[in-house]
Design a protein around this motif. Sequence first.
Motif, PDB file in Angstrom:
ATOM      1  N   CYS A  28      21.810  97.992  48.617  1.00 13.19           N
ATOM      2  CA  CYS A  28      21.177  97.529  47.372  1.00 13.19           C
ATOM      3  C   CYS A  28      22.016  96.451  46.691  1.00 13.19           C
ATOM      4  O   CYS A  28      21.469  95.472  46.157  1.00 13.19           O
ATOM      5  CB  CYS A  28      20.971  98.703  46.423  1.00 13.19           C
ATOM      6  SG  CYS A  28      19.655  99.856  46.890  1.00 13.19           S
ATOM      7  N   LEU A  29      23.328  96.623  46.692  1.00 17.23           N
ATOM      8  CA  LEU A  29      24.196  95.604  46.101  1.00 17.23           C
ATOM      9  C   LEU A  29      24.056  94.273  46.830  1.00 17.23           C
ATOM     10  O   LEU A  29      24.032  93.204  46.199  1.00 17.23           O
ATOM     11  CB  LEU A  29      25.655  96.070  46.144  1.00 17.23           C
ATOM     12  CG  LEU A  29      26.042  97.205  45.196  1.00 17.23           C
ATOM     13  CD1 LEU A  29      27.465  97.664  45.476  1.00 17.23           C
ATOM     14  CD2 LEU A  29      25.907  96.773  43.739  1.00 17.23           C
ATOM     15  N   ASP A  30      23.958  94.325  48.160  1.00 13.39           N
ATOM     16  CA  ASP A  30      23.782  93.110  48.948  1.00 13.39           C
ATOM     17  C   ASP A  30      22.481  92.407  48.563  1.00 13.39           C
ATOM     18  O   ASP A  30      22.459  91.188  48.341  1.00 13.39           O
ATOM     19  CB  ASP A  30      23.787  93.474  50.436  1.00 13.39           C
ATOM     20  CG  ASP A  30      23.882  92.268  51.353  1.00 13.39           C
ATOM     21  OD1 ASP A  30      24.489  91.253  50.955  1.00 13.39           O
ATOM     22  OD2 ASP A  30      23.368  92.347  52.487  1.00 13.39           O
ATOM     23  N   VAL A  31      21.402  93.187  48.447  1.00 12.59           N
ATOM     24  CA  VAL A  31      20.111  92.615  48.059  1.00 12.59           C
ATOM     25  C   VAL A  31      20.164  92.045  46.647  1.00 12.59           C
ATOM     26  O   VAL A  31      19.666  90.930  46.383  1.00 12.59           O
ATOM     27  CB  VAL A  31      19.002  93.680  48.170  1.00 12.59           C
ATOM     28  CG1 VAL A  31      17.780  93.276  47.351  1.00 12.59           C
ATOM     29  CG2 VAL A  31      18.590  93.871  49.625  1.00 12.59           C
ATOM     30  N   HIS A  32      20.734  92.811  45.723  1.00 16.17           N
ATOM     31  CA  HIS A  32      20.789  92.360  44.331  1.00 16.17           C
ATOM     32  C   HIS A  32      21.517  91.020  44.226  1.00 16.17           C
ATOM     33  O   HIS A  32      21.023  90.070  43.591  1.00 16.17           O
ATOM     34  CB  HIS A  32      21.490  93.422  43.473  1.00 16.17           C
ATOM     35  CG  HIS A  32      21.459  93.143  42.011  1.00 16.17           C
ATOM     36  ND1 HIS A  32      22.084  93.936  41.080  1.00 16.17           N
ATOM     37  CD2 HIS A  32      20.890  92.134  41.288  1.00 16.17           C
ATOM     38  CE1 HIS A  32      21.888  93.446  39.864  1.00 16.17           C
ATOM     39  NE2 HIS A  32      21.167  92.344  39.973  1.00 16.17           N
ATOM     40  N   ALA A  33      22.702  90.930  44.846  1.00 16.82           N
ATOM     41  CA  ALA A  33      23.460  89.686  44.772  1.00 16.82           C
ATOM     42  C   ALA A  33      22.721  88.540  45.456  1.00 16.82           C
ATOM     43  O   ALA A  33      22.701  87.403  44.950  1.00 16.82           O
ATOM     44  CB  ALA A  33      24.837  89.892  45.400  1.00 16.82           C
TER      45      ALA A  33
ATOM     46  N   PRO B  71      26.229  84.277  49.172  1.00 18.51           N
ATOM     47  CA  PRO B  71      25.550  85.375  48.464  1.00 18.51           C
ATOM     48  C   PRO B  71      25.692  86.710  49.192  1.00 18.51           C
ATOM     49  O   PRO B  71      25.840  86.779  50.411  1.00 18.51           O
ATOM     50  CB  PRO B  71      24.091  84.920  48.422  1.00 18.51           C
ATOM     51  CG  PRO B  71      24.144  83.430  48.492  1.00 18.51           C
ATOM     52  CD  PRO B  71      25.313  83.136  49.403  1.00 18.51           C
ATOM     53  N   GLY B  72      25.589  87.780  48.412  1.00 18.07           N
ATOM     54  CA  GLY B  72      25.699  89.118  48.959  1.00 18.07           C
ATOM     55  C   GLY B  72      27.102  89.390  49.458  1.00 18.07           C
ATOM     56  O   GLY B  72      28.092  88.975  48.857  1.00 18.07           O
ATOM     57  N   TRP B  73      27.192  90.091  50.591  1.00 14.18           N
ATOM     58  CA  TRP B  73      28.505  90.328  51.204  1.00 14.18           C
ATOM     59  C   TRP B  73      29.059  89.067  51.840  1.00 14.18           C
ATOM     60  O   TRP B  73      30.235  89.020  52.210  1.00 14.18           O
ATOM     61  CB  TRP B  73      28.416  91.413  52.277  1.00 14.18           C
ATOM     62  CG  TRP B  73      27.905  92.738  51.831  1.00 14.18           C
ATOM     63  CD1 TRP B  73      26.862  93.444  52.367  1.00 14.18           C
ATOM     64  CD2 TRP B  73      28.417  93.567  50.770  1.00 14.18           C
ATOM     65  NE1 TRP B  73      26.684  94.638  51.703  1.00 14.18           N
ATOM     66  CE2 TRP B  73      27.627  94.736  50.719  1.00 14.18           C
ATOM     67  CE3 TRP B  73      29.468  93.427  49.860  1.00 14.18           C
ATOM     68  CZ2 TRP B  73      27.847  95.754  49.788  1.00 14.18           C
ATOM     69  CZ3 TRP B  73      29.691  94.429  48.923  1.00 14.18           C
ATOM     70  CH2 TRP B  73      28.895  95.576  48.903  1.00 14.18           C
ATOM     71  N   GLY B  74      28.201  88.049  52.005  1.00 15.29           N
ATOM     72  CA  GLY B  74      28.635  86.813  52.646  1.00 15.29           C
ATOM     73  C   GLY B  74      28.299  86.751  54.113  1.00 15.29           C
ATOM     74  O   GLY B  74      28.741  85.843  54.815  1.00 15.29           O
ATOM     75  N   THR B  75      27.493  87.685  54.579  1.00 16.34           N
ATOM     76  CA  THR B  75      27.093  87.712  55.985  1.00 16.34           C
ATOM     77  C   THR B  75      25.855  88.572  56.129  1.00 16.34           C
ATOM     78  O   THR B  75      25.480  89.311  55.213  1.00 16.34           O
ATOM     79  CB  THR B  75      28.224  88.284  56.872  1.00 16.34           C
ATOM     80  OG1 THR B  75      27.898  88.102  58.250  1.00 16.34           O
ATOM     81  CG2 THR B  75      28.426  89.764  56.606  1.00 16.34           C
TER      82      THR B  75
ATOM     83  N   GLY C  13      21.566  84.835  44.208  1.00 19.34           N
ATOM     84  CA  GLY C  13      22.287  83.746  44.859  1.00 19.34           C
ATOM     85  C   GLY C  13      23.781  83.771  44.601  1.00 19.34           C
ATOM     86  O   GLY C  13      24.423  82.710  44.593  1.00 19.34           O
ATOM     87  N   ILE C  14      24.357  84.980  44.413  1.00 22.01           N
ATOM     88  CA  ILE C  14      25.778  85.092  44.082  1.00 22.01           C
ATOM     89  C   ILE C  14      26.457  86.099  45.011  1.00 22.01           C
ATOM     90  O   ILE C  14      25.791  86.957  45.603  1.00 22.01           O
ATOM     91  CB  ILE C  14      25.992  85.539  42.619  1.00 22.01           C
ATOM     92  CG1 ILE C  14      25.345  86.916  42.383  1.00 22.01           C
ATOM     93  CG2 ILE C  14      25.443  84.495  41.654  1.00 22.01           C
ATOM     94  CD1 ILE C  14      25.643  87.497  41.004  1.00 22.01           C
ATOM     95  N   PRO C  15      27.779  86.041  45.140  1.00 24.27           N
ATOM     96  CA  PRO C  15      28.493  87.078  45.885  1.00 24.27           C
ATOM     97  C   PRO C  15      28.452  88.407  45.129  1.00 24.27           C
ATOM     98  O   PRO C  15      28.314  88.429  43.897  1.00 24.27           O
ATOM     99  CB  PRO C  15      29.931  86.551  45.966  1.00 24.27           C
ATOM    100  CG  PRO C  15      29.866  85.124  45.543  1.00 24.27           C
ATOM    101  CD  PRO C  15      28.682  84.989  44.648  1.00 24.27           C
ATOM    102  N   VAL C  16      28.612  89.506  45.847  1.00 25.44           N
ATOM    103  CA  VAL C  16      28.551  90.831  45.218  1.00 25.44           C
ATOM    104  C   VAL C  16      29.586  90.971  44.114  1.00 25.44           C
ATOM    105  O   VAL C  16      29.295  91.557  43.050  1.00 25.44           O
ATOM    106  CB  VAL C  16      28.731  91.937  46.281  1.00 25.44           C
ATOM    107  CG1 VAL C  16      28.979  93.284  45.623  1.00 25.44           C
ATOM    108  CG2 VAL C  16      27.507  92.024  47.188  1.00 25.44           C
TER     109      VAL C  16
END
Length: 395
Positions: free
Chosen positions: A93-98, A376-380, A102-105
């Motif tokens: 969910c954190l990955d999706v939210h970020a 964005p997200g975890w970066g991968t 358009g931002i890193p977690v």
Amino acid sequence: MKIARIETFHADGGYRVCSYLKLTTDDGLVGWSEFYDGLSGAELAPLIHGFARTALGMDPRATGLLSESLLATTRLAQGGLSHQAIAAIENACLDVHAKSLGIPVYRLFGGPFRDRVPVYWTHCGSFRVRHAAFYQSLGYEPVRSLEDFTRLGREAAAAGFRALKTNAVFFEPHGPVMMNAGFRIQPNFLDRSISERQIDAVIDQLQAFRAGVGPDFGLMLDVGFSQRTEGFVRLARRLEPLNLFWLELDTADEEALAIVRQSSRTPIASLESLHGLSSYRPFIARRTVDVAIVDPVWNGVWQSVRIATLADAFDTHIAPHNPVGDLATLMSAHLCAAVPNVRIMELRYDEAPWTHGFLTHPLQIDEGCVRVPERPGWGTDIDEEALRAHPVKTH
């Protein structure tokens, strides 16, 4: 935005299975997390799919609400595998939210406090004993003597690390044996009592590493749940002249852990087996550790930030526990970027080489540090084709 589908994927990781959760929303966004399946012999994936039935239709961006709601359903049997299953959903969910922003977690938590995180090579040498056949199949030299620990120490320093962690290895007549951490069924594993001869062997092992890495390199020893209180105290006292970075141990008793810390000058790291803020509270409030180890795979990164904040209120460092692979390493890196009180981060340096291809954007490691991605997200994301190319081996 609503959660439309939750899937789990598994792939061959050499001596272990690599496990991932994929969360898809109703508007097509995808979030990923890594989880550890089968640590206790029980599979986590069925629990994840059970909790997924409740999570479907919820908004993944309300991560705290979702996490706390799912955890509330486990109050009659909280912690453990249930918490780990919910954490896998929380992290996706954190990955999706970020990604939706358009931002890193780490920016969800006000970071970054840092863009590079120092890492240590975990289970250095000791896993080449526990999983000897696997590492020899990759062409690595086996561990046959203390001189091999010196060689591995030189290898760690040459690779840019400034710290490593090992487990006790005893050279028996039939070959080297890694000490049981107290949670794997083997002969006499319930005894949990170390002899003076074995402590002498541990000291020899650490001195062999020191010969390879030099005086300024951080050395850690992980003994898990292998001892009762008196054994931990004897070991910590005997290790004082070695000036360890930390002695890592585990116990379910905060009073016992406080006794160990107060009985020796050796720094103590612990708590990786705990789940949830309330479980950490008595240990941190009693000042039982120099470093509180927090597992973001098992607790969830949102929950882990809360635990780190509690530790910070008691002027205590945290260090992420990372028992798995590269996506979990990135998840730990975002935790480290989101909080101020980080000591160092765990890294499995000599994983199966093909697992690095499971990420669409590989880890960046240089000079003993992991770079925190700005994507964005975890970066991968996870390359599903790469997973399918390495199916889990059946025996």
